[in-house]
Design a protein around this motif. Structure first.
Motif, short mmCIF file in Angstrom:
data_model
loop_
_atom_site.label_atom_id
_atom_site.label_comp_id
_atom_site.label_asym_id
_atom_site.label_seq_id
_atom_site.Cartn_x
_atom_site.Cartn_y
_atom_site.Cartn_z
N ASP A 58 0.83 -1.21 0.00
CA ASP A 58 0.00 0.00 0.00
C ASP A 58 0.87 1.26 0.00
OD1 ASP A 58 -2.31 -1.53 0.02
OD2 ASP A 58 -2.44 -1.56 2.21
N GLY A 59 1.98 1.20 -0.74
CA GLY A 59 2.86 2.34 -0.89
C GLY A 59 3.85 2.55 0.23
N LYS A 60 3.81 1.70 1.27
CA LYS A 60 4.71 1.87 2.41
C LYS A 60 5.79 0.80 2.40
CE LYS A 60 1.01 3.89 5.22
NZ LYS A 60 0.20 3.77 6.46
N ARG A 61 7.02 1.22 2.59
CA ARG A 61 8.18 0.33 2.50
C ARG A 61 8.15 -0.74 3.58
NH1 ARG A 61 13.23 1.70 0.20
NH2 ARG A 61 14.53 -0.16 0.11
N ARG A 62 8.49 -1.95 3.23
CA ARG A 62 8.65 -3.04 4.17
C ARG A 62 10.08 -3.59 4.05
NH1 ARG A 62 4.79 -0.84 5.59
NH2 ARG A 62 2.66 -1.65 5.89
N THR A 63 10.63 -4.05 5.16
CA THR A 63 12.01 -4.51 5.18
C THR A 63 12.13 -5.92 4.61
OG1 THR A 63 12.51 -3.17 7.13
CG2 THR A 63 14.01 -5.00 6.65
N VAL A 64 13.06 -6.11 3.68
CA VAL A 64 13.37 -7.43 3.14
C VAL A 64 14.56 -7.96 3.92
CG1 VAL A 64 14.00 -8.77 1.10
CG2 VAL A 64 12.51 -6.77 0.87
N VAL A 65 14.36 -9.01 4.71
CA VAL A 65 15.38 -9.54 5.60
C VAL A 65 16.30 -10.51 4.88
CG1 VAL A 65 15.78 -10.86 7.72
CG2 VAL A 65 13.91 -9.20 7.60
N SER A 66 15.73 -11.31 3.97
CA SER A 66 16.53 -12.33 3.30
C SER A 66 16.05 -12.51 1.87
CB SER A 66 16.44 -13.67 4.05
OG SER A 66 15.09 -14.14 4.05
N ALA A 67 16.96 -13.01 1.03
CA ALA A 67 16.64 -13.31 -0.38
C ALA A 67 17.47 -14.51 -0.79
CB ALA A 67 16.93 -12.11 -1.27
N GLU A 68 16.80 -15.56 -1.22
CA GLU A 68 17.51 -16.77 -1.61
C GLU A 68 16.95 -17.28 -2.94
OE1 GLU A 68 19.30 -20.63 0.66
OE2 GLU A 68 17.40 -19.81 1.37
N LEU A 69 17.86 -17.55 -3.89
CA LEU A 69 17.46 -18.04 -5.20
C LEU A 69 17.12 -19.52 -5.11
CD1 LEU A 69 17.11 -17.37 -8.22
CD2 LEU A 69 19.50 -18.06 -8.55
N ILE A 70 15.91 -19.88 -5.54
CA ILE A 70 15.42 -21.25 -5.44
C ILE A 70 15.29 -21.86 -6.83
CG2 ILE A 70 13.54 -22.72 -4.60
CD1 ILE A 70 15.05 -21.28 -2.38
#
Length: 395
Positions: A58-70
Motif C-alpha cells: 500500500d505504498g509503504k516500504r517493508r524490510t526485506v530480511v533475506s533473499a535466496e534463489l530457489i
C-alpha cells in the motif's frame, strides 16, 4: 541494459491451511514471498541480495530480511544437491512444492480452422515441462475439458486432441463488410452504415439496406456473446485454480476476447475484463497470457469478406480485453503471430527459478484484506512487473 521482470506470490506453508502464507520465527515474524527475476532473454538473474529488493505494501516500504534463489525444479537453493538440507526455513518449507502449470485454453475464441494453433502451443509446453512439474489443463468456456494437475503426461496428450474452436462469428457472410464496420455501425456511426449499404446494395433498395444493418447487428451480438462466455470462463478458471497448493503458474491461450473501442457503445467489455483481472490478482497465481493472433490469417483466408480489410484494428479489438485482464492481474502478455515455440521457451525459462524473500510486515497488514504490493530490484536498467495485490490472513 538489463530487463528484469518480477512477479510476486505469497508462498504456502506446511501445518496451516495451504492458501495461507507461512510465518517463520527468526527474532521477528516474516512472511515468505517468492519473486521471479529474469533478464531480457527470460533467464533467471542470479546473485541478488536482500538489499537489492525493495517491497512496498500500500505504498509503504517493508524490510526485506533475506533473499535466496530457489531452483523451481527441486525447491532447493540453486546449486544445492537434492540431499542438501541447508538454506532458510522458508526454502525448506517450499522444497516439496514443485511448479504447477495450468493450461487454460479459450476454445470459444477460436474458429475451428484455427484450433490446431492452440493444440500446438499446449503441446509445446508439455514438451518443455520438467518431469517433476505438475501440469493440468482446462478448456473453457463450458462445456469444456478438465485434466487435474498431474505428472503423468499421457492423459494430457490424449486430451489435447479434444481441443476445438467454436467461435460463433461468421467468416463467410452474405454482405461485404469488415469487423470494424460492424463495431462502428453498432455504435451508431451513420457514415459507416451508409458506406456499407452503398457497397452492397443497389441505389434505392431499402430492403437491402435493412438486411445489411441486421447482419451487422447480428455480428456484434455474436461477438458480445463470445466475449461474455470467455470472460465468464476465465473467472471460473481463476476460481478453480486459486486453492491448488504449490507454486501455481497459469498459462492462458486465447485468440482474443473482442471488445469495442467506442466508450459506452456495444461490445465495450473493458470493465468486465478489469473485474476478472482483479480476481486473478488475488488468486496467488503467476500469470502468462498468450494471445494467439489470427486476425491477419483470417483477413486473407479464402472465405474472408472481399472488402478493404482492417487487420490492425481487428487485431486490437481482439487483444484489448486480454491486455486489460492480464495487466490488472499483473501478468505477462505475449503476442503470438505464428508459432508459439519461442513464447513457451520463455515461459519455461522465466519460471525455472525464483527468489524467496523474507519480508517483515506490520500488524495492520495481517487483516485478511487485499493490499497493493510492489516489488522492485536495485539493478541498473531494471524494469519490474509484479502482481498487483495480495492477502495475509488474520492471525
Amino acid at each position: 541494459m538489463l530487463d528484469v521482470a518480477v512477479l510476486v506470490t505469497v508462498a504456502l506453508t506446511a501445518g496451516e491451511p495451504r492458501q495461507d502464507p507461512p510465518v517463520f520465527k527468526s527474532g521477528v515474524e516474516l512472511v515468505m514471498v517468492d519473486a521471479q527475476v529474469v533478464d531480457r532473454k527470460g533467464a533467471p538473474v542470479p546473485g541478488l541480495t536482500a538489499r537489492q529488493f525493495q517491497v512496498t505494501i500500500d505504498g509503504k516500504r517493508r524490510t526485506v530480511v533475506s533473499a535466496e534463489l530457489i531452483d523451481a525444479n527441486t525447491g532447493l537453493p540453486a546449486g544445492a544437491a537434492p540431499t542438501d538440507t541447508s538454506g532458510t526455513a522458508g526454502a525448506k518449507a517450499l522444497a516439496a512444492m514443485p511448479n504447477v502449470y495450468i493450461l487454460a485454453v479459450d476454445q470459444g475464441s477460436f474458429r475451428a480452422v484455427n484450433a490446431p494453433s492452440a493444440v500446438h502451443a499446449a503441446r509445446e509446453l508439455l514438451k518443455r515441462a520438467a518431469p517433476n512439474d505438475y501440469v493440468g489443463m482446462i478448456g473453457f468456456p463450458a462445456p469444456g475439458i478438465v485434466v487435474q494437475p498431474t505428472r503423468d503426461r499421457a492423459p494430457l496428450e490424449t486430451t489435447l486432441v479434444k481441443l476445438i474452436g467454436f467461435s460463433g462469428v461468421k467468416q463467410m457472410r452474405q454482405y461485404q463488410y469488415s469487423l470494424s464496420d460492424a463495431i462502428d455501425v453498432a455504435s451508431r456511426d451513420a457514415d459507416t452504415l451508409a458506406r456499407v449499404v452503398q457497397r452492397n446494395c443497389a441505389p434505392g433498395d431499402r430492403a437491402c439496406g435493412v438486411a445489411v444493418e441486421m447482419e451487422l447487428t447480428e455480428t456484434v451480438s455474436l461477438l458480445e456473446a463470445q466475449a461474455a462466455r470467455s470472460l465468464a470462463g476465465l473467472r471460473d478458471v481463476v476460481d478453480s485454480v486459486k486453492d491448488i497448493p504449490g507454486r501455481k503458474i497459469l498459462v492462458v491461450l486465447s485468440a482474443g476476447i473482442p471488445t469495442g473501442d467506442h466508450s459506452g457503445g456495444r461490445l465495450f467489455m473493458r470493465g468486465d475484463a478489469t473485474a476478472v483481472g482483479k480476481e486473478a490478482a488475488n488468486a496467488g497465481i503467476l500469470l502468462y497470457t498468450l494471445h494467439l493472433n489470427t486476425a491477419f490469417l483470417d483477413a486473407f483466408s479464402p472465405d474472408a469478406p472481399s472488402v478493404r480489410q482492417t487487420p490492425m484494428r481487428d487485431a486490437s479489438v481482439y487483444a484489448k480485453a486480454l491486455d486489460i485482464f492480464n495487466g490488472t492481474a499483473g501478468g505477462t502478455l505475449m503476442e503470438v503471430n505464428a508459432s508459439a515455440d519461442s513464447a513457451m521457451d520463455r515461459v519455461m525459462r522465466e519460471t525455472a527459478a525464483y527468489y524467496l524473500l523474507g519480508l517483515e510486515v506490520e500488524e495492520g497488514d495481517r487483516d485478511g484484506r487485499t493490499h497493493r504490493i510492489q516489488v522492485k530490484v536495485d539493478s541498473r536498467g531494471a524494469s519490474v512487473r509484479s502482481r498487483a495485490s495480495f492477502v495475509i490472513p488474520k492471525r
